[in-house]
Design a protein around this motif. Structure first.
Motif, short mmCIF file in Angstrom:
data_model
loop_
_atom_site.label_atom_id
_atom_site.label_comp_id
_atom_site.label_asym_id
_atom_site.label_seq_id
_atom_site.Cartn_x
_atom_site.Cartn_y
_atom_site.Cartn_z
N GLN A 21 0.82 -1.21 0.00
CA GLN A 21 0.00 0.00 0.00
C GLN A 21 0.85 1.27 0.00
O GLN A 21 2.02 1.25 0.39
N ASN A 22 0.21 2.36 -0.37
CA ASN A 22 0.80 3.69 -0.23
C ASN A 22 0.43 4.18 1.17
O ASN A 22 -0.40 5.05 1.36
N LEU A 23 1.03 3.51 2.17
CA LEU A 23 0.74 3.76 3.57
C LEU A 23 2.03 3.53 4.34
O LEU A 23 2.57 2.42 4.32
N GLN A 24 2.54 4.59 4.95
CA GLN A 24 3.80 4.50 5.69
C GLN A 24 3.66 5.13 7.07
O GLN A 24 2.88 6.07 7.24
N LEU A 25 4.42 4.60 8.00
CA LEU A 25 4.46 5.22 9.32
C LEU A 25 5.87 5.17 9.89
O LEU A 25 6.67 4.32 9.50
N ALA A 26 6.14 6.11 10.77
CA ALA A 26 7.46 6.19 11.41
C ALA A 26 7.31 6.78 12.80
O ALA A 26 6.69 7.83 12.98
N ASP A 27 7.88 6.10 13.78
CA ASP A 27 7.93 6.64 15.14
C ASP A 27 9.05 7.68 15.20
O ASP A 27 10.16 7.42 14.75
N ALA A 28 8.74 8.85 15.75
CA ALA A 28 9.74 9.90 15.89
C ALA A 28 10.29 9.95 17.31
O ALA A 28 11.47 10.21 17.52
N ILE A 29 9.42 9.69 18.28
CA ILE A 29 9.79 9.69 19.69
C ILE A 29 9.13 8.48 20.33
O ILE A 29 7.93 8.28 20.17
N ASP A 30 9.91 7.67 21.03
CA ASP A 30 9.35 6.48 21.66
C ASP A 30 10.24 6.02 22.81
O ASP A 30 11.04 6.80 23.32
N GLN A 31 10.11 4.75 23.19
CA GLN A 31 10.86 4.25 24.33
C GLN A 31 12.37 4.34 24.11
O GLN A 31 13.13 4.43 25.08
N ARG A 32 12.81 4.36 22.86
CA ARG A 32 14.25 4.53 22.59
C ARG A 32 14.75 5.88 23.07
O ARG A 32 15.93 6.08 23.28
N HIS A 33 13.83 6.82 23.23
CA HIS A 33 14.15 8.18 23.68
C HIS A 33 13.80 8.37 25.16
O HIS A 33 13.75 9.49 25.64
N ASP A 34 13.50 7.26 25.85
CA ASP A 34 13.12 7.29 27.25
C ASP A 34 11.84 8.11 27.46
O ASP A 34 11.66 8.76 28.49
N ALA A 35 10.96 8.07 26.47
CA ALA A 35 9.69 8.79 26.55
C ALA A 35 8.60 7.84 27.07
O ALA A 35 8.66 6.64 26.87
N ALA A 36 7.58 8.40 27.70
CA ALA A 36 6.48 7.62 28.25
C ALA A 36 5.41 7.31 27.22
O ALA A 36 4.48 6.55 27.49
N MET A 37 5.53 7.89 26.03
CA MET A 37 4.54 7.69 24.97
C MET A 37 5.27 7.64 23.64
O MET A 37 6.46 7.92 23.56
N THR A 38 4.54 7.27 22.60
CA THR A 38 5.09 7.29 21.25
C THR A 38 4.46 8.43 20.48
O THR A 38 3.25 8.66 20.55
N VAL A 39 5.28 9.15 19.72
CA VAL A 39 4.82 10.18 18.80
C VAL A 39 5.42 9.84 17.44
O VAL A 39 6.61 9.55 17.34
#
Length: 131
Positions: A21-39
Motif C-alpha cells: 500500500q501507499n501507507l507508511q508510518l514512522a515513530d519519531a519519539i518512543d521508548q528509545r528516547h526514554d519517553a512515556a509515549m510514542t509520537v
C-alpha cells in the motif's frame, strides 16, 4: 535526553510500509528516547485503509488531508488541525479520504502494547520502506 524534543516528518526517520500500500508510518519519539509515549507520523495515499485494534490510547492529529476512522458502524472524519481520540480496545479502520498525513500520539507505546496483545500478528504487515 533533553526535556524538550522537536520532530518533523522530514527528519531522518525509519519508515515502515504496510504491505504494498501507499501507507507508511514512522515513530519519531518512543521508548528509545526514554519517553512515556510514542509520537510518530503516518502518511496515507488517497483511499488507503488499515484495519486495526488499538491496544493503547491514541490521539491522531491530522496535519494534511482528510482522514477518517470507522468503528462500530460510525465514521469520524477530521481535516488538518483536527484531532481524533481512540480508546484502547477499539476495533477500527483507519482510512484516508484523500492523501493525508497524521501525527499519532499513543500511550503506552503502541508497538509494545500491540506486541503483547492478541493482535500481534498484524505487525507482520509492516516492513521497512524503501526509498
Amino acid at each position: 535526553m533533553s526535556g524538550v524534543t522537536k520532530a518533523t516528518s522530514g527528519d531522518d526517520l525509519e519508515w515502515f510500509r504496510r504491505l504494498d500500500q501507499n501507507l507508511q508510518l514512522a515513530d519519531a519519539i518512543d521508548q528509545r528516547h526514554d519517553a512515556a509515549m510514542t509520537v510518530g507520523f503516518a502518511r496515507y495515499g488517497a483511499g488507503e485503509s488499515n484495519p486495526w485494534t488499538v491496544s493503547y490510547d491514541e490521539a491522531l492529529v491530522v496535519t494534511r488531508g482528510r482522514f477518517s476512522v470507522e468503528s462500530g458502524g460510525t465514521v469520524t472524519t477530521a481535516v488538518a488541525g483536527e484531532v481524533i481520540y481512540l480508546r484502547a480496545g477499539t476495533d477500527l479502520v483507519y482510512r484516508a479520504d484523500e492523501e493525508s498525513e497524521v501525527v499519532y500520539v499513543s500511550h503506552p507505546h503502541w508497538l509494545a502494547a500491540t506486541e503483547s496483545s492478541p493482535y500481534a500478528d498484524r505487525l507482520a504487515d509492516f516492513q521497512p520502506a524503501t526509498s
